[in-house]
Design a protein around this motif. Sequence first.
Motif, PDB file in Angstrom:
ATOM      1  N   ASN A  93       0.798  -1.229   0.000  1.00  0.00           N
ATOM      2  CA  ASN A  93       0.000   0.000   0.000  1.00  0.00           C
ATOM      3  C   ASN A  93       0.830   1.277   0.000  1.00  0.00           C
ATOM      4  O   ASN A  93       0.306   2.367  -0.220  1.00  0.00           O
TER       5      ASN A  93
ATOM      6  N   ILE B  52      -6.283   3.191 -11.912  1.00  0.00           N
ATOM      7  CA  ILE B  52      -7.589   2.834 -12.476  1.00  0.00           C
ATOM      8  C   ILE B  52      -8.525   4.019 -12.228  1.00  0.00           C
ATOM      9  O   ILE B  52      -8.746   4.390 -11.075  1.00  0.00           O
TER      10      ILE B  52
ATOM     11  N   GLY C 242      -8.414   5.507   1.897  1.00  0.00           N
ATOM     12  CA  GLY C 242      -8.456   4.497   0.852  1.00  0.00           C
ATOM     13  C   GLY C 242      -9.131   4.949  -0.417  1.00  0.00           C
ATOM     14  O   GLY C 242      -9.516   4.137  -1.265  1.00  0.00           O
TER      15      GLY C 242
ATOM     16  N   SER D  77      -3.382   9.878  -1.617  1.00  0.00           N
ATOM     17  CA  SER D  77      -1.922   9.873  -1.581  1.00  0.00           C
ATOM     18  C   SER D  77      -1.357   9.338  -2.903  1.00  0.00           C
ATOM     19  O   SER D  77      -0.368   9.861  -3.427  1.00  0.00           O
ATOM     20  N   THR D  78      -1.990   8.308  -3.412  1.00  0.00           N
ATOM     21  CA  THR D  78      -1.496   7.662  -4.634  1.00  0.00           C
ATOM     22  C   THR D  78      -1.590   8.585  -5.839  1.00  0.00           C
ATOM     23  O   THR D  78      -0.621   8.745  -6.592  1.00  0.00           O
TER      24      THR D  78
ATOM     25  N   TYR E 161     -14.645   5.224  -3.256  1.00  0.00           N
ATOM     26  CA  TYR E 161     -14.869   4.336  -4.403  1.00  0.00           C
ATOM     27  C   TYR E 161     -16.161   3.561  -4.241  1.00  0.00           C
ATOM     28  O   TYR E 161     -16.576   3.254  -3.123  1.00  0.00           O
TER      29      TYR E 161
ATOM     30  N   ARG F 155      -7.494   0.682   0.130  1.00  0.00           N
ATOM     31  CA  ARG F 155      -6.367   0.217   0.968  1.00  0.00           C
ATOM     32  C   ARG F 155      -6.754  -1.054   1.736  1.00  0.00           C
ATOM     33  O   ARG F 155      -6.016  -2.030   1.767  1.00  0.00           O
TER      34      ARG F 155
HETATM   35  N1  ADP Z   1      -7.358   4.550  -8.698  1.00  0.00           N
HETATM   36  C1  ADP Z   1      -6.498   3.650  -8.207  1.00  0.00           C
HETATM   37  N2  ADP Z   1      -5.865   2.787  -9.032  1.00  0.00           N
HETATM   38  C2  ADP Z   1      -5.020   1.873  -8.553  1.00  0.00           C
HETATM   39  N3  ADP Z   1      -4.730   1.736  -7.249  1.00  0.00           N
HETATM   40  C3  ADP Z   1      -5.333   2.546  -6.385  1.00  0.00           C
HETATM   41  C4  ADP Z   1      -6.234   3.559  -6.810  1.00  0.00           C
HETATM   42  N4  ADP Z   1      -6.695   4.235  -5.752  1.00  0.00           N
HETATM   43  C5  ADP Z   1      -6.094   3.702  -4.680  1.00  0.00           C
HETATM   44  N5  ADP Z   1      -5.287   2.689  -5.049  1.00  0.00           N
HETATM   45  C6  ADP Z   1      -4.498   1.870  -4.126  1.00  0.00           C
HETATM   46  O1  ADP Z   1      -5.237   1.767  -2.926  1.00  0.00           O
HETATM   47  C7  ADP Z   1      -4.426   1.946  -1.778  1.00  0.00           C
HETATM   48  C8  ADP Z   1      -4.908   3.123  -0.965  1.00  0.00           C
HETATM   49  O2  ADP Z   1      -4.773   4.332  -1.685  1.00  0.00           O
HETATM   50  P1  ADP Z   1      -4.248   5.665  -0.994  1.00  0.00           P
HETATM   51  O3  ADP Z   1      -3.827   6.573  -2.079  1.00  0.00           O
HETATM   52  O4  ADP Z   1      -3.236   5.332   0.037  1.00  0.00           O
HETATM   53  O5  ADP Z   1      -5.573   6.191  -0.303  1.00  0.00           O
HETATM   54  P2  ADP Z   1      -5.786   7.475   0.635  1.00  0.00           P
HETATM   55  O6  ADP Z   1      -4.512   8.274   0.605  1.00  0.00           O
HETATM   56  O7  ADP Z   1      -6.946   8.191   0.062  1.00  0.00           O
HETATM   57  O8  ADP Z   1      -6.080   6.928   1.987  1.00  0.00           O
HETATM   58  C9  ADP Z   1      -2.998   2.107  -2.315  1.00  0.00           C
HETATM   59  O9  ADP Z   1      -2.374   0.845  -2.315  1.00  0.00           O
HETATM   60  C10 ADP Z   1      -3.200   2.557  -3.737  1.00  0.00           C
HETATM   61  O10 ADP Z   1      -2.125   2.123  -4.551  1.00  0.00           O
END
Ligand code: ADP
Length: 435
Positions: A28, A36, A68, A72-73, A214, A255
């Motif tokens: 993560n 996606i 999740g 961040s991603t 999501y 996540r």
């Molecule tokens: N649109 C996406 N496509 C591919 N992987 C995603 C996507 N959105 C989230 N992820 C994956 O889901 C997990 C959580 O995302 P993250 O960016 O840490 O969420 P947040 O920062 O909103 O809590 C990570 O492992 C990330 O790589």
Amino acid sequence: MDKKELKKIVGDVRKQNSIFSDKSFLDNLAVPNSIIGRENESKKLVKFLLSYEKGLVVPLVSIYGRSGSGKSTIVQFVCKNLDVNFCYVNLRKAKTVFGCINLILSELGHENLKNAQGMNNAFVILEKLIIQMLDKSGNSLFVLCLDEFDTLFYDKRGKPSDFVYKLVVLVEKLRALKKHMCIITISNKVLSEFNLDDRVISRIGTSEIYFDSYSQSDVLKIIRNRAKKSFLEKIDDDVLQYCANISSEEHGDARRAIDLLRTSGEIAGIENKKISKKHIDEAVSQLQKNQITTIISGGSYHFRLACAALSRLTYVNDEGWHSTSELFKQYQKIVSSETRQISYRRFSEMLVELVNSGIAVSKTESKGRHGYGSQFKLTVDPDLIGHSCFTDWWTSVVESKKKKDDALRSVEALKSMSFGKRYSRFGNLYHNLGL
Ligand SMILES: Nc1ncnc2c1ncn2[C@@H]1O[C@H](COP(=O)(O)OP(=O)(O)O)[C@@H](O)[C@H]1O
Ligand SMILES: [Mg+2]
């Protein structure tokens, strides 16, 4: 531990990993190579970041949404793939505002400063580092990503709003030098919930991007993609669907879905079986246990006492919501006599920490003419928390509750035996038992 035990551990880990082809797709913290969906959010961010090319500098972009949802991603993915210099820090790693500036400086390759060296000095160094970096790369924009931005505001003494003000002033200073900087804040909360003072608010504008949680089918798409890359054998789609359903129960959380998939893979690996729904269920409880242990073992003694107080009241009374004063009384009962008690005010802050860690939720209730008071409720099984806090103490809590329940049950039995009689032959036994 001897060599034989270590060998067994190695063997177990190999077994756990036996069904994976590449586990990095289930990490993560790693930024994936492809995203996606999320085109709209990415487009908005690129638009804000590149508006300086046409003479409009956006000093701060606030990204917010639930955990999740890919915040961040997506921010890191976009920054990595634009011609900009960027610095990404997760402020959860810093406990104070000064710790934040140190985190940024160390990310930029500078050694840590001592508090005594002062914040103004730290900002002079930061400015120099940014200018050097932009000159070296030939880029015009520096992006500072402050993830988990809300943690900055836990350090009230460190003047978080002042810190943000200094950052915004730095943006303005750089602009005068024809260099550009944009701050991106990432949080679960919207910016207006923070205690920023007017001079900051009037300078930062209103550039916000909301990340909606999501949907179940979005989560499914994300984990289908990861499962294909990370497991040796194809995972049944109904198992993936089940994993996506569980991860979307409260809100679509990618996540949680990825964590569940990885953990259930490890459990299935040990059993030398293909992943099934049963493994997902087991992973749910294992992850919850791990999470709680991490939070509790990382907390101070008084934090654990606050957790213990809420767990005991919830468990013994079979009841959810409890007020600060009720909890404080309970805390005073269980704190060891050799320990100095914390004040009521400090204890209330401890309860807020509990809410921030996700173990509890809070609500504000009117107490009539006494104003408003907070109420707290556990989000997890009190038994799990009690055990992790103080195992021996919790065992005695469970035993005494059992005794009390047994006593109540026998009284109920006596009552039903004496049904129909006006005066029971057991005299005032009920009364003696306190009923
Ligand atoms: N649109 C996406 N496509 C591919 N992987 C995603 C996507 N959105 C989230 N992820 C994956 O889901 C997990 C959580 O995302 P993250 O960016 O840490 O969420 P947040 O920062 O909103 O809590 C990570 O492992 C990330 O790589
Ligand atoms: Mg995040």
